[in-house]
Design an enzyme around this catalytic site. Structure first.
Site, short mmCIF file in Angstrom:
data_model
loop_
_atom_site.label_atom_id
_atom_site.label_comp_id
_atom_site.label_asym_id
_atom_site.label_seq_id
_atom_site.Cartn_x
_atom_site.Cartn_y
_atom_site.Cartn_z
N SER A 1 0.82 -1.22 0.00
CA SER A 1 0.00 0.00 0.00
C SER A 1 0.85 1.27 0.00
O SER A 1 2.03 1.26 0.35
CB SER A 1 -0.91 0.01 1.22
C1 SAM Z 1 -3.71 -4.17 -0.11
S1 SAM Z 1 -3.20 -5.82 0.16
C2 SAM Z 1 -2.58 -5.76 1.82
C3 SAM Z 1 -1.34 -4.94 2.03
C4 SAM Z 1 -0.49 -5.46 3.14
N1 SAM Z 1 -1.00 -5.19 4.46
C5 SAM Z 1 0.96 -5.07 3.00
O1 SAM Z 1 1.55 -4.57 3.97
O2 SAM Z 1 1.52 -5.30 1.93
C6 SAM Z 1 -4.74 -6.67 0.40
C7 SAM Z 1 -4.56 -8.13 0.75
O3 SAM Z 1 -5.78 -8.59 1.34
C8 SAM Z 1 -5.89 -9.95 1.00
N2 SAM Z 1 -7.26 -10.42 1.25
C9 SAM Z 1 -8.37 -10.27 0.48
N3 SAM Z 1 -9.42 -10.90 1.04
C10 SAM Z 1 -8.97 -11.44 2.21
C11 SAM Z 1 -9.57 -12.22 3.22
N4 SAM Z 1 -10.86 -12.57 3.15
N5 SAM Z 1 -8.81 -12.61 4.26
C12 SAM Z 1 -7.50 -12.27 4.35
N6 SAM Z 1 -6.87 -11.56 3.40
C13 SAM Z 1 -7.59 -11.14 2.35
C14 SAM Z 1 -5.50 -9.96 -0.47
O4 SAM Z 1 -5.21 -11.28 -0.90
C15 SAM Z 1 -4.30 -9.03 -0.45
O5 SAM Z 1 -3.12 -9.76 -0.25
#
Ligand code: SAM
Length: 390
Positions: A103
């Site tokens: 992000s």
């Molecule tokens: C914007 S990224 C997160 C950024 C992260 N915190 C970082 O520091 O890089 C969003 C993430 O949420 C995950 N995601 C989506 N749905 C999810 C769920 N139901 N449970 C856990 N993770 C999920 C996606 O696979 C993706 O890897």
């Protein structure tokens, strides 16, 4: 390695820190974590750099082929897409939907500030992604106090390796973050780094009263903002939105909207003109306030010649639709509405409600969640935002 590459590697982290501190996104209590957990350790070799404040990605950059571009992207204050279409698309150009990113640093530290953590607190993160945010939390609170859940196995595996490589050992869980992680509860803090359309009650149940949940939340129509909810007794939580955001949706809450062909074109309907330009109802904040008030509405835009376009409105229950035509230079716009609901009228009423209150920004809205549902409010929980009756 060429000279530019070395410059960005050496100067990039400091330059980004200075600009984040100047803007107030990075505060001194998070600076040691920023310095100890460099972003580049968490950015994969293949990326699609994003643009600050825009939902746009540049073409693919491969670190070994274009190291300058890779380093420049890492130390720019912008998000970096790291996965498309749940990993199905890896080619040059772009896939259909970005599904993981590292992000934007401003957003990362603004959300960490909003989390207001203190020594010894236990935190659950939803969406491990590249692992950067989890590692920052570990540095601040200790690995034993951090649990992070990721739904995508490949993302989870890669993130765990990076987090361990940086010297941290939080609990990394592969699973659906909507379920939280009961074995680690109760938490003092929950932070979601993927967006939601409704707050999973499990997060509230797993947070101790007085604890805080920080999560990007957005209605079906569009727009999104980070909610900072304080948990109270009885499975409830309430608090303000702190600013706009544009995260990837929690996988299980992705919007699955009916196709245009599902709507009967049908004869009849009503035709009218409006002085409200379709061009004045389409930015991120407009979409948010319309979406709060008309929850089952969504739109699509069909471009025409010379900047003209048609705004299509649909209800998710597939009963009604409407179109409003925008053309440059006009002062009135043609509207046609079909079905039992007059969707343009509903949209216009919602927009005029917001206009009539002085056009409040994201941070004057808030959200209350109870086991019976969610209520958005303006300025205080006892001023609920009106919701269209259906
Ligand atoms: C914007 S990224 C997160 C950024 C992260 N915190 C970082 O520091 O890089 C969003 C993430 O949420 C995950 N995601 C989506 N749905 C999810 C769920 N139901 N449970 C856990 N993770 C999920 C996606 O696979 C993706 O890897």
């Amino acid at each position: 390695m060429n000279a530019y590459d070395v410059d960005v590697q050496e100067a990039g982290p400091q330059a980004l820190a200075s600009s984040l501190m100047e803007s107030g996104a990075l505060q001194s209590n998070w600076l040691p974590a920023y310095e100890a957990v460099p972003r580049h350790l968490f950015v994969p070799d293949v990326i699609w750099p994003g643009r600050a404040g825009m939902n746009r990605q540049d073409d693919r950059v491969i670190r070994s082929d274009e190291p300058d571009d890779w380093w420049a992207a890492v130390y720019r204050d912008a998000p970096i897409t790291t996965q498309w279409d749940d990993g199905a698309y890896t080619g040059p150009g772009k896939g259909r939907m970005p599904t993981c990113s590292n992000s934007m640093p401003t957003m990362v530290f603004s959300m960490l500030n909003a989390l207001s953590v203190d020594t010894g607190q236990r935190v659950l993160e939803i969406g491990t992604g590249t692992g950067w945010n989890a590692a920052l939390l570990c540095q601040r609170l200790g690995s034993e106090n951090v649990m992070t859940v990721e739904v995508d196995e490949a993302n989870a595996r890669d993130a765990r390796e990076r987090i361990r490589g940086a010297g941290f050992h939080p609990k990394c869980i592969v699973g659906d973050g909507a379920e939280g992680y009961p074995p680690g509860a109760p938490y003092d803090r929950v932070i979601a780094t993927c967006s939601i359309g409704s707050v999973p009650l499990t997060w509230i149940e797993q947070t101790r009263p007085g604890g805080v949940i920080v999560a990007p939340w957005g209605p079906t129509y569009g727009g999104e903002a980070v909610a900072r909810l304080t948990v109270a007794d009885g499975g409830t939580a309430s608090g303000p939105f702190i600013g706009s955001s544009a995260f990837m949706r929690l996988r299980q809450q992705r919007k699955s909207l009916p196709p245009k062909s599902a709507y009967l074109t049908g004869a009849g309907g009503t035709r009218s003109r409006t002085a409200l330009s379709p061009d004045d109802v389409g930015d991120w904040l407009h979409m948010f306030v319309i979406g709060l008030q008309v929850p089952a509405l969504f739109c699509r835009v069909e471009s025409g010649a010379d900047g003209a376009y048609r705004l299509w409105l649909y209800d998710t229950e597939v009963t009604s639709w409407a179109v409003a035509d925008y053309e440059k230079g006009r002062i009135e716009y043609d509207v046609a509405q079909y079905g039992p609901r007059n969707l343009w009228d509903e949209l216009e009423t919602a927009w005029r409600w917001w206009d009539g209150r002085g056009r409040p920004g994201f941070d004057r809205f808030g959200l209350t969640v109870t086991p019976d549902g969610e209520t958005a409010w303006l300025d205080s929980p006892d001023s609920p935002v009106p919701v269209t009756e259906r």
